[in-house]
Design a protein around this motif. Structure first.
Motif, PDB file in Angstrom:
ATOM      1  N   ALA A 137       0.834  -1.201   0.000  1.00 46.45           N
ATOM      2  CA  ALA A 137       0.000   0.000   0.000  1.00 46.45           C
ATOM      3  C   ALA A 137       0.871   1.253   0.000  1.00 46.45           C
ATOM      4  O   ALA A 137       0.638   2.195  -0.772  1.00 46.45           O
ATOM      5  CB  ALA A 137      -0.926  -0.010   1.215  1.00 46.45           C
ATOM      6  N   PHE A 138       1.869   1.272   0.859  1.00 46.47           N
ATOM      7  CA  PHE A 138       2.761   2.434   0.938  1.00 46.47           C
ATOM      8  C   PHE A 138       3.527   2.619  -0.362  1.00 46.47           C
ATOM      9  O   PHE A 138       3.589   3.729  -0.913  1.00 46.47           O
ATOM     10  CB  PHE A 138       3.737   2.251   2.103  1.00 46.47           C
ATOM     11  CG  PHE A 138       4.705   3.389   2.273  1.00 46.47           C
ATOM     12  CD1 PHE A 138       4.316   4.558   2.896  1.00 46.47           C
ATOM     13  CD2 PHE A 138       6.011   3.294   1.807  1.00 46.47           C
ATOM     14  CE1 PHE A 138       5.204   5.622   3.053  1.00 46.47           C
ATOM     15  CE2 PHE A 138       6.904   4.339   1.953  1.00 46.47           C
ATOM     16  CZ  PHE A 138       6.499   5.506   2.585  1.00 46.47           C
ATOM     17  N   ALA A 139       4.101   1.542  -0.881  1.00 40.80           N
ATOM     18  CA  ALA A 139       4.898   1.624  -2.108  1.00 40.80           C
ATOM     19  C   ALA A 139       4.053   2.088  -3.287  1.00 40.80           C
ATOM     20  O   ALA A 139       4.500   2.900  -4.107  1.00 40.80           O
ATOM     21  CB  ALA A 139       5.530   0.270  -2.411  1.00 40.80           C
ATOM     22  N   THR A 140       2.819   1.585  -3.379  1.00 43.40           N
ATOM     23  CA  THR A 140       1.959   1.943  -4.507  1.00 43.40           C
ATOM     24  C   THR A 140       1.528   3.398  -4.442  1.00 43.40           C
ATOM     25  O   THR A 140       1.600   4.129  -5.438  1.00 43.40           O
ATOM     26  CB  THR A 140       0.720   1.033  -4.539  1.00 43.40           C
ATOM     27  OG1 THR A 140       1.141  -0.340  -4.595  1.00 43.40           O
ATOM     28  CG2 THR A 140      -0.155   1.339  -5.741  1.00 43.40           C
ATOM     29  N   ALA A 141       1.088   3.830  -3.260  1.00 37.14           N
ATOM     30  CA  ALA A 141       0.613   5.211  -3.118  1.00 37.14           C
ATOM     31  C   ALA A 141       1.741   6.207  -3.373  1.00 37.14           C
ATOM     32  O   ALA A 141       1.571   7.191  -4.107  1.00 37.14           O
ATOM     33  CB  ALA A 141       0.016   5.418  -1.732  1.00 37.14           C
ATOM     34  N   ALA A 149      10.286   6.803  -7.325  1.00 36.96           N
ATOM     35  CA  ALA A 149      10.401   5.935  -6.150  1.00 36.96           C
ATOM     36  C   ALA A 149       9.649   4.626  -6.328  1.00 36.96           C
ATOM     37  O   ALA A 149       9.734   3.742  -5.470  1.00 36.96           O
ATOM     38  CB  ALA A 149       9.873   6.658  -4.910  1.00 36.96           C
ATOM     39  N   ALA A 150       8.912   4.473  -7.429  1.00 31.99           N
ATOM     40  CA  ALA A 150       8.035   3.314  -7.593  1.00 31.99           C
ATOM     41  C   ALA A 150       8.813   1.996  -7.610  1.00 31.99           C
ATOM     42  O   ALA A 150       8.444   1.045  -6.910  1.00 31.99           O
ATOM     43  CB  ALA A 150       7.210   3.461  -8.871  1.00 31.99           C
ATOM     44  N   ILE A 151       9.876   1.933  -8.403  1.00 30.90           N
ATOM     45  CA  ILE A 151      10.620   0.670  -8.514  1.00 30.90           C
ATOM     46  C   ILE A 151      11.347   0.311  -7.218  1.00 30.90           C
ATOM     47  O   ILE A 151      11.216  -0.823  -6.733  1.00 30.90           O
ATOM     48  CB  ILE A 151      11.588   0.717  -9.709  1.00 30.90           C
ATOM     49  CG1 ILE A 151      10.789   0.759 -11.022  1.00 30.90           C
ATOM     50  CG2 ILE A 151      12.529  -0.484  -9.695  1.00 30.90           C
ATOM     51  CD1 ILE A 151      11.644   0.858 -12.266  1.00 30.90           C
ATOM     52  N   PRO A 152      12.098   1.248  -6.604  1.00 31.21           N
ATOM     53  CA  PRO A 152      12.763   0.879  -5.343  1.00 31.21           C
ATOM     54  C   PRO A 152      11.784   0.470  -4.246  1.00 31.21           C
ATOM     55  O   PRO A 152      12.007  -0.533  -3.559  1.00 31.21           O
ATOM     56  CB  PRO A 152      13.521   2.151  -4.957  1.00 31.21           C
ATOM     57  CG  PRO A 152      13.650   2.939  -6.204  1.00 31.21           C
ATOM     58  CD  PRO A 152      12.477   2.598  -7.048  1.00 31.21           C
ATOM     59  N   LEU A 153      10.705   1.234  -4.091  1.00 33.29           N
ATOM     60  CA  LEU A 153       9.748   0.901  -3.036  1.00 33.29           C
ATOM     61  C   LEU A 153       8.969  -0.367  -3.372  1.00 33.29           C
ATOM     62  O   LEU A 153       8.667  -1.160  -2.482  1.00 33.29           O
ATOM     63  CB  LEU A 153       8.785   2.066  -2.811  1.00 33.29           C
ATOM     64  CG  LEU A 153       9.384   3.318  -2.180  1.00 33.29           C
ATOM     65  CD1 LEU A 153       8.324   4.403  -2.017  1.00 33.29           C
ATOM     66  CD2 LEU A 153      10.032   2.997  -0.832  1.00 33.29           C
ATOM     67  N   VAL A 180      -2.684  -7.748  -3.073  1.00 34.56           N
ATOM     68  CA  VAL A 180      -3.902  -7.239  -3.718  1.00 34.56           C
ATOM     69  C   VAL A 180      -4.585  -6.212  -2.817  1.00 34.56           C
ATOM     70  O   VAL A 180      -5.023  -5.143  -3.270  1.00 34.56           O
ATOM     71  CB  VAL A 180      -4.864  -8.397  -4.043  1.00 34.56           C
ATOM     72  CG1 VAL A 180      -6.205  -7.870  -4.544  1.00 34.56           C
ATOM     73  CG2 VAL A 180      -4.242  -9.326  -5.082  1.00 34.56           C
ATOM     74  N   LEU A 181      -4.661  -6.532  -1.529  1.00 33.62           N
ATOM     75  CA  LEU A 181      -5.271  -5.606  -0.569  1.00 33.62           C
ATOM     76  C   LEU A 181      -4.482  -4.302  -0.502  1.00 33.62           C
ATOM     77  O   LEU A 181      -5.061  -3.209  -0.396  1.00 33.62           O
ATOM     78  CB  LEU A 181      -5.343  -6.263   0.811  1.00 33.62           C
ATOM     79  CG  LEU A 181      -5.862  -5.397   1.953  1.00 33.62           C
ATOM     80  CD1 LEU A 181      -7.261  -4.886   1.648  1.00 33.62           C
ATOM     81  CD2 LEU A 181      -5.853  -6.191   3.264  1.00 33.62           C
ATOM     82  N   GLY A 182      -3.159  -4.403  -0.565  1.00 36.84           N
ATOM     83  CA  GLY A 182      -2.325  -3.201  -0.516  1.00 36.84           C
ATOM     84  C   GLY A 182      -2.575  -2.272  -1.691  1.00 36.84           C
ATOM     85  O   GLY A 182      -2.660  -1.046  -1.534  1.00 36.84           O
ATOM     86  N   ILE A 183      -2.710  -2.845  -2.888  1.00 34.59           N
ATOM     87  CA  ILE A 183      -2.982  -2.036  -4.079  1.00 34.59           C
ATOM     88  C   ILE A 183      -4.337  -1.344  -3.954  1.00 34.59           C
ATOM     89  O   ILE A 183      -4.483  -0.151  -4.262  1.00 34.59           O
ATOM     90  CB  ILE A 183      -2.924  -2.911  -5.340  1.00 34.59           C
ATOM     91  CG1 ILE A 183      -1.487  -3.398  -5.568  1.00 34.59           C
ATOM     92  CG2 ILE A 183      -3.413  -2.141  -6.564  1.00 34.59           C
ATOM     93  CD1 ILE A 183      -1.353  -4.431  -6.670  1.00 34.59           C
ATOM     94  N   ALA A 184      -5.344  -2.087  -3.490  1.00 33.66           N
ATOM     95  CA  ALA A 184      -6.672  -1.500  -3.321  1.00 33.66           C
ATOM     96  C   ALA A 184      -6.650  -0.394  -2.261  1.00 33.66           C
ATOM     97  O   ALA A 184      -7.308   0.646  -2.420  1.00 33.66           O
ATOM     98  CB  ALA A 184      -7.664  -2.587  -2.930  1.00 33.66           C
ATOM     99  N   SER A 185      -5.899  -0.595  -1.204  1.00 33.66           N
ATOM    100  CA  SER A 185      -5.810   0.412  -0.146  1.00 33.66           C
ATOM    101  C   SER A 185      -5.128   1.680  -0.648  1.00 33.66           C
ATOM    102  O   SER A 185      -5.533   2.798  -0.297  1.00 33.66           O
ATOM    103  CB  SER A 185      -5.042  -0.153   1.050  1.00 33.66           C
ATOM    104  OG  SER A 185      -5.692  -1.280   1.583  1.00 33.66           O
ATOM    105  N   ALA A 186      -4.102   1.517  -1.473  1.00 30.99           N
ATOM    106  CA  ALA A 186      -3.433   2.680  -2.054  1.00 30.99           C
ATOM    107  C   ALA A 186      -4.386   3.461  -2.950  1.00 30.99           C
ATOM    108  O   ALA A 186      -4.411   4.697  -2.925  1.00 30.99           O
ATOM    109  CB  ALA A 186      -2.204   2.237  -2.842  1.00 30.99           C
TER     110      ALA A 186
END
Length: 224
Positions: A137-141, A149-153, A180-186
């Motif tokens: 969630a953090f990395a996606t948002a 920062a997308a690739i490193p995170l 999947v939940l992390g992406i939806a949360s972001a």
């Protein structure tokens, strides 16, 4: 000649098929877990154990958010989005997901996960992985608002997810569901942030006065 009455105790065909598919998926999940447990990786064990521990309570993500918060307005906005995404992911995983599914944790001793990999076995349910949900969630948002920062995170979040399998506290399926939940949360956190920014912009563009009317128009200057 009459036909035999259907067996009322027999479940519908559709339900039986779903149960069979779920059983097969659990078997694959268990086999992947066992394969990771049985693969010797002495040079990775300590690093992944430390990474897994660093991700407890999202300490790693919060540390990165703190650095972003002092790195300019754009990075600060990304940090807010990332922290909001963690809040949504963590709440959904722990309050809803784990209580609804109640999947037992893996039998780490039975799978003979090497002791050098061990982190404390959580007492909560196994599905989904809260560590993975929060990290993704953090990395996606943050990655959406700071593409650099997308690739490193994203790589870091993936490593956190794998570390939970490597240390024996989660099945791979738990980690996949957490992702999947992390992406939806972001997506939810970014939606809230965007809506809040739009409201703030509208209020400053068209200020509303106590009477509920916009600021009166200034009379035009008389022509001379």
């Amino acid at each position: 000649m009459t036909e035999p009455a259907p067996d009322l105790a027999e479940p519908p065909a559709g339900r039986s098929r779903v149960a069979a598919v779920l059983s097969d998926l659990r078997a694959v999940d268990g086999a992947l877990y066992a394969a990771v447990a049985a693969t010797p990786t002495p040079t990775l064990d300590k690093a992944l154990r430390r990474l897994s521990a660093a991700a407890d309570h999202s300490k790693l993500s919060f540390g990165i958010a703190a650095l972003l918060a002092v790195s300019g307005p754009r990075a600060r906005r990304a940090a807010y989005a990332g922290v909001g995404a963690i809040a949504i992911a963590s709440t959904t995983a722990n309050v809803l997901g784990k209580r609804l599914v109640r999947r037992a944790r893996p039998d780490r001793e039975g799978a003979r996960v090497h002791v050098d990999r061990h982190v404390p076995m959580p007492t909560s349910a196994s599905f989904p992985s809260g560590h993975t949900a929060s990290a993704v969630a953090f990395a996606t948002a943050v990655g959406v608002l700071l593409p650099g920062a997308a690739i490193p995170l994203g790589t870091l979040a993936g490593a956190v997810g794998y570390s939970r399998v490597h240390t024996g506290v989660h099945y791979p399926g738990d980690v996949a569901a957490g992702g999947v939940l992390g992406i939806a949360s972001a997506a939810a956190a970014l939606g809230v942030l965007t809506a809040s920014a739009a409201t703030h912009h509208a209020q400053h563009t068209h200020p509303v006065h106590p009477a509920g009317t916009t600021a009166p128009l200034q009379p035009a200057r008389a022509l001379r």
